[in-house]
Design a protein around this motif. Structure first.
Motif, PDB file in Angstrom:
ATOM      1  N   PRO A 174    -128.174  27.918 -66.794  1.00  0.00           N
ATOM      2  CA  PRO A 174    -126.322  28.776 -67.036  1.00  0.00           C
ATOM      3  C   PRO A 174    -125.401  29.107 -68.481  1.00  0.00           C
ATOM      4  N   ARG A 175    -126.550  28.018 -69.161  1.00  0.00           N
ATOM      5  CA  ARG A 175    -126.023  28.554 -70.806  1.00  0.00           C
ATOM      6  C   ARG A 175    -127.346  29.633 -71.241  1.00  0.00           C
ATOM      7  N   TYR A 176    -127.810  29.642 -70.588  1.00  0.00           N
ATOM      8  CA  TYR A 176    -128.652  31.430 -71.511  1.00  0.00           C
ATOM      9  C   TYR A 176    -127.466  32.368 -70.502  1.00  0.00           C
ATOM     10  N   ALA A 177    -127.374  31.675 -69.218  1.00  0.00           N
ATOM     11  CA  ALA A 177    -126.694  32.886 -68.963  1.00  0.00           C
ATOM     12  C   ALA A 177    -125.384  33.860 -69.100  1.00  0.00           C
ATOM     13  N   ARG A 178    -124.683  33.053 -69.805  1.00  0.00           N
ATOM     14  CA  ARG A 178    -123.600  33.676 -70.488  1.00  0.00           C
ATOM     15  C   ARG A 178    -123.697  34.753 -71.560  1.00  0.00           C
ATOM     16  N   ALA A 179    -125.107  35.046 -71.670  1.00  0.00           N
ATOM     17  CA  ALA A 179    -125.314  36.212 -72.485  1.00  0.00           C
ATOM     18  C   ALA A 179    -124.927  37.283 -71.974  1.00  0.00           C
ATOM     19  N   LYS A 180    -124.434  38.049 -72.978  1.00  0.00           N
ATOM     20  CA  LYS A 180    -124.104  39.794 -72.477  1.00  0.00           C
ATOM     21  C   LYS A 180    -125.612  40.056 -71.525  1.00  0.00           C
ATOM     22  N   MET A 181    -125.941  40.275 -71.943  1.00  0.00           N
ATOM     23  CA  MET A 181    -127.422  41.506 -71.527  1.00  0.00           C
ATOM     24  C   MET A 181    -128.530  40.388 -70.836  1.00  0.00           C
ATOM     25  N   HIS A 182    -129.040  40.148 -69.853  1.00  0.00           N
ATOM     26  CA  HIS A 182    -129.880  39.458 -69.343  1.00  0.00           C
ATOM     27  C   HIS A 182    -131.066  40.334 -69.451  1.00  0.00           C
ATOM     28  N   LEU A 183    -132.878  39.830 -69.756  1.00  0.00           N
ATOM     29  CA  LEU A 183    -133.794  40.735 -69.977  1.00  0.00           C
ATOM     30  C   LEU A 183    -134.997  40.462 -68.862  1.00  0.00           C
TER      31      LEU A 183
END
Ligand code: S3P
Length: 187
Positions: A148-157
């Motif tokens: 859930p913390r990583y998911a706050r990133a603007k771009m998911h790759l």
């Protein structure tokens, strides 16, 4: 890839994700493509304390590692035209990603756990958290806690099935498409 709108003037990139996601390799390639500076936060911590990551954990504990990690990332982010590859635990404290400068593009490099572990195992000396009896179970719960913390990133790759150069190209394209071309030297 997420569909979050990007700030039109990206001047820093912060790569985040679990151990073995390829942040360092992709970061170096991306910085090269952009003509920007590359910084790896584990290397900065090691330089600051003059000790390898596993020794920092063993001698000083994870808490000291995390404090120094937060400090070196904050310093790294004062520079524009910089690509910063962060350690897998850096975004864990709530609000860390949210407090990035608005012109920083945060990118979550994602891969299935099996692939992450396969890659991460190749270099366990800088990853003391993987030195556990139940490696897979421990890593799975760590990833679940952090996702859930990583998911706050603007771009998911998603990086599975892609080589690091392809991943770096995808990020460079995303920046080029959003930023005034004269600010970037994409090769
Ligand atoms: C960690 C990841 C490592 C390193 C340290 C802790 C973590 O970096 O910072 O071993 O908590 O996930 P990489 O993500 O570059 O392996």
């Amino acid at each position: 890839m997420s569909n979050v709108a990007l700030d039109p003037s990206v001047d820093r990139v912060v790569l985040i994700g679990f151990m073995g996601a390829g942040k360092t390799t992709v970061g170096r390639l991306l910085a090269d493509r952009l003509g920007w500076t590359f910084l790896d936060t584990d290397a900065l911590v090691e330089e600051r304390l003059n000790l390898p990551v596993d020794v920092v954990f063993a001698q000083h504990g994870e808490g000291v590692f995390r404090q120094v990690e937060q400090a070196v990332v904050a310093e790294a982010l004062t520079e524009t035209e910089t690509v910063v590859s962060t350690g897998g635990g850096w975004p864990e404290p709530v609000g860390t990603i949210e407090s990035l400068p608005p012109t920083a593009l945060s990118v979550w490099l994602q891969a299935p756990l099996e692939q992450l572990l396969e890659r991460a195992r190749a270099q366990t000396n800088s990853r003391p958290l993987l030195d556990a009896e139940d490696l897979v179970g421990g890593a799975r719960s760590l990833l679940e806690r952090r996702a859930p913390r990583y998911a706050r990133a603007k771009m998911h790759l998603k990086t599975d099935g892609k080589d690091p150069a392809t991943v770096a190209d995808a990020i460079a394209r995303r920046i080029r498409d959003q930023a005034p071309s004269e600010r970037l030297k994409i090769t």
